[in-house]
Design an enzyme around this catalytic site. Structure first.
Site: not given
Lengths: 306, 269
Positions: A100, B55-57
Site C-alpha cells: 500500500h 490503522i493504515e487508512n
C-alpha cells in the site's frame, strides 16, 4: 470558471479508453456513481490505480480493465465472481503489485513531478521481481540499498468529496487513504461531491481544501455518490452487503443488469436500489451527527502604527 | 471450545488474548484487519489503556472504538486523535516511530517470511491470496511484528513460494539490513490457534503451546512443514482470564463479528 456538469458529460469528456485512471476513496467515500457511469459508457482498456476501492470490482467484471496497479485485491476466483467473469470473458487484467505504501509513494512521486522516490518498503520482498516499476538502487550519499518506486501520473483522477464549490475547490474530511497524493498526481481531475457549496463556505475553512480549482476539470453534484461505501459526516455504508450481493454469479448479474445498465443515472440507481431492498434501506445509513467546534479565521480590524 | 474456570473460549479467543498480552501500555501499535483489531482493543480496555492504535487508512487513536468489519468505518474514524492518510501513517513507520505491528498471513515460513500473494508460480499460481495490502509495510517498518494466522502444514511451509513480507529472508545475520530494510525490525512472534512461536537466531521456534485449550506439542509439530525446534524454556500459553473473555465478549466484539466467525479477513482464508 464554473465547471459544473452532469456525470454523463464529465465521464464522456475526461475518461478516455486506454488511459490510466486513479480512483480515490480507500474504503472511505469512493466515487461509486462515477464508476457506474464509466461502465454504462463502456470505457475500456483502462489501467486502474487504486487501493481498496470496493466497487472497482465491477469495472473488472465488466472487462474494462487491462491492468490493475494495486496492493490488495481478492483474486481468488472461487471467492470473487467479478474475477471469474473477467477470466471467462478473456478480460482478466494484468496485476502490477505494490505494498500500500508503495502505491502511495508512486503517486506522491507523480504529484511531486519527480521520476521516482526511494523507499524502505518492498525491500527484500519478491514484488520487485515481477513489478518493473520497482527497482533496487544505492543511495548516492550513503551507499545503502533502497527501493526506487517509479512515479505514476494518472491521466484522469476521480474523487468523491463532501463539498466543493462550482469552480472545483474540493474539501474532504475523515480518513484520506491515498486520496491526496493520487488526485494531485492526476493530470485531469473530476470532482464528484455530495453538495456544491458557495465559494465562501470553502474560503472560511481553506485548510480543508485538498485540491485547488485550477487543477480541476469537472464538478459533479452527486448526493449519495459514494454509496455503498460510507462517507464521514454524511452516511454509513453497506460494503459487506455489496460484496455479498456481487460475489455470487446471480447476484452480480442482477446488480449490473438492474443497477448499472438498467438505469440512466445515479438518481435512478438510488430509486431502484431502494426498491430492491427492504423498506428503510437508505434511512438505515443515517448518522448521528457530531459537530466540531468551528475554527476562527479573520484579519486585522485596525492597523498598528508601523 | 474449551472450558476455562467459568466459561468457554475458542482457539480464536486464545489467539486474540495472546496477541493482547504482547501490547504494552506505552506501545504504538499498527494493526491490520481481523484478529489484530481485537487484540489491540482488548489490550486498550485492560492492561494497556495508554497504547496508541494506528490503522493504515489514516487513523491514529488512543481510545477504543466499535469493532469495525473493515479497517475503515465511521466507528473507527469517530473521535480519533488524528485522521490523516496512508502516506502519513507509513512515514511514521518508515521513520521508526511505530514499535509493534500486527498482521494476518496466508503462509509463514521457517525464517518468518510471509506469503500473501501466490502458491506456486507467480504467473500461473495454484492459489492466489489478495496480496500485500499494508502487510509488507508493517513487517518492513515496525520494531516487532506479530503474525497471526490459523495453522496447518500448508500454511507453514519451510520456505514460502513468494515473499510478500520479508521476515529474516534466508536466515543469515544482517540480511534484512543488507536488502534495505530498517535495522532493528522484523517478525518477533507468530500466534496461531495451536501455539506461539518466537525467533531465535532468526529461526522460528515453538515458544508456548495452547495446552489449556487441549493442544499438545506433537499436534503443533505435525502442523509445521519442517522439523521445527522447540524453545529451551517452552511454556504453556497463558490462557485467557475470565475477565479477558468477559471484556472480549461484552465490549470488544459484542456482535461476535470476528471471534464468532461471521467474518474472517480474506488474507486468513
Amino acid at each position: 470558471m464554473d465547471k459544473v456538469m452532469n456525470m454523463q458529460e464529465a465521464i464522456a469528456r475526461f475518461v478516455k479508453p486506454g488511459s490510466t485512471l486513479f480512483l480515490a476513496g480507500m474504503q472511505h467515500g469512493e466515487p461509486s456513481a462515477a464508476i457506474h457511469e464509466i461502465i454504462r459508457q463502456k470505457i475500456g482498456h483502462l489501467t486502474l490505480v487504486s487501493c481498496l476501492v470496493t466497487t472497482s470490482n465491477l469495472l473488472i467484471g465488466e472487462g474494462l480493465i487491462n491492468k490493475m496497479v494495486t496492493a490488495y485485491m481478492q483474486q481468488d476466483e472461487k471467492r470473487s465472481y467479478s474475477m471469474r467473469k473477467a477470466r471467462e470473458t478473456g478480460r482478466y487484467p494484468v496485476f502490477e503489485e505494490y505494498s500500500h505504501f508503495g502505491v502511495s509513494l508512486a503517486l506522491l512521486a507523480g504529484q511531486m513531478g519527480i521520476p521516482f522516490i526511494p523507499a524502505r518498503c518492498q525491500a527484500g520482498s519478491d514484488m520487485p521481481k515481477y513489478n518493473p516499476n520497482l527497482a533496487t538502487v544505492a543511495c548516492p550519499f550513503t551507499g545503502e540499498t533502497v527501493v526506487a518506486v517509479r512515479a505514476i501520473v494518472p491521466d484522469t483522477g476521480i474523487i468523491h468529496v463532501q463539498r466543493a464549490d462550482a469552480e472545483g475547490n474540493a474539501q474532504k474530511w475523515g480518513t484520506m487513504g491515498v486520496d491526496i497524493e493520487g488526485i494531485n498526481a492526476s493530470r485531469t481531475v473530476i470532482v464528484t461531491t455530495e453538495k456544491i457549496v458557495d465559494a465562501d463556505v470553502i474560503r472560511r475553512d481553506p485548510n480543508r481544501t485538498i485540491i485547488p480549482c485550477f487543477r480541476v476539470s469537472a464538478v459533479v453534484e452527486q448526493p449519495w455518490g459514494a454509496h455503498p461505501m460510507h462517507l464521514a459526516g454524511c452516511y454509513s455504508g453497506d460494503m459487506w452487503g455489496f460484496y455479498g450481493e456481487t460475489g455470487r454469479p446471480e447476484g452480480y448479474q442482477s446488480y449490473v443488469d438492474n443497477l448499472v445498465y438498467g438505469v440512466r443515472d445515479w438518481e435512478e440507481y438510488l430509486k431502484k436500489r431502494a426498491e430492491m431492498k427492504p423498506p428503510g434501506y437508505f434511512e438505515g445509513f443515517k448518522i448521528k451527527a457530531v459537530k466540531s467546534e468551528p475554527i476562527t479565521t479573520g484579519y486585522e480590524e485596525s492597523q498598528h502604527e508601523p | 471450545m474449551n472450558h476455562s474456570s467459568q466459561g468457554e473460549y475458542s482457539a480464536a479467543d486464545q489467539m486474540v488474548v495472546a496477541g493482547a498480552h504482547e501490547i504494552k501500555d506505552e506501545d504504538v501499535v499498527y494493526v491490520g484487519l481481523g484478529l489484530p483489531f481485537l487484540s489491540a482493543l482488548l489490550a486498550n480496555y485492560t492492561h494497556a489503556p495508554g497504547c496508541t492504535i494506528i490503522i493504515e487508512n489514516g487513523i491514529i487513536r488512543t481510545t477504543g472504538f466499535p469493532l469495525p468489519a473493515a479497517t475503515d468505518t465511521l466507528g473507527s474514524q469517530m473521535m480519533a486523535n488524528q485522521l490523516t492518510g496512508l502516506f502519513y501513517i507509513n512515514c511514521l513507520g518508515q521513520a521508526g516511530y511505530i514499535n509493534a505491528g500486527f498482521i494476518g498471513a496466508g503462509q509463514v515460513d521457517r525464517h518468518g517470511n510471509v506469503n500473501d500473494t501466490v502458491a506456486g508460480d507467480y504467473r500461473n499460481p495454484s492459489h492466489r491470496w489478495p496480496g500485500s495490502g499494508g502487510a509488507n509495510d508493517v513487517m518492513s517498518f515496525c520494531k516487532r511484528t506479530i503474525v497471526m494466522l490459523r495453522q496447518n502444514r500448508r500454511r507453514f511451509p519451510e520456505k514460502v513460494d513468494f515473499v510478500t513480507c520479508p521476515g529474516y529472508l534466508d536466515g543469515t545475520k544482517g540480511r534484512r539490513e543488507a536488502v534495505g530494510l530498517p535495522a532493528g525490525t522484523g517478525p518477533a512472534l507468530v500466534i496461531t490457534d495451536l501455539a506461539c512461536y518466537e525467533f531465535i537466531d532468526r529461526e522460528m521456534v515453538v515458544k508456548s503451546v495452547h495446552c489449556a485449550a487441549g493442544v499438545t506439542l506433537d499436534r503443533v509439530k505435525a502442523e509445521v512443514g519442517w522439523d521445527i525446534k522447540v524453545s529451551a524454556g517452552i511454556l504453556d500459553t497463558v490462557p485467557p482470564t475470565d475477565e479477558e473473555i468477559k471484556i472480549l465478549r461484552e465490549r470488544v466484539d459484542p456482535q461476535q463479528i470476528w471471534v464468532g466467525g461471521k467474518r474472517r479477513p480474506p488474507d486468513q482464508d
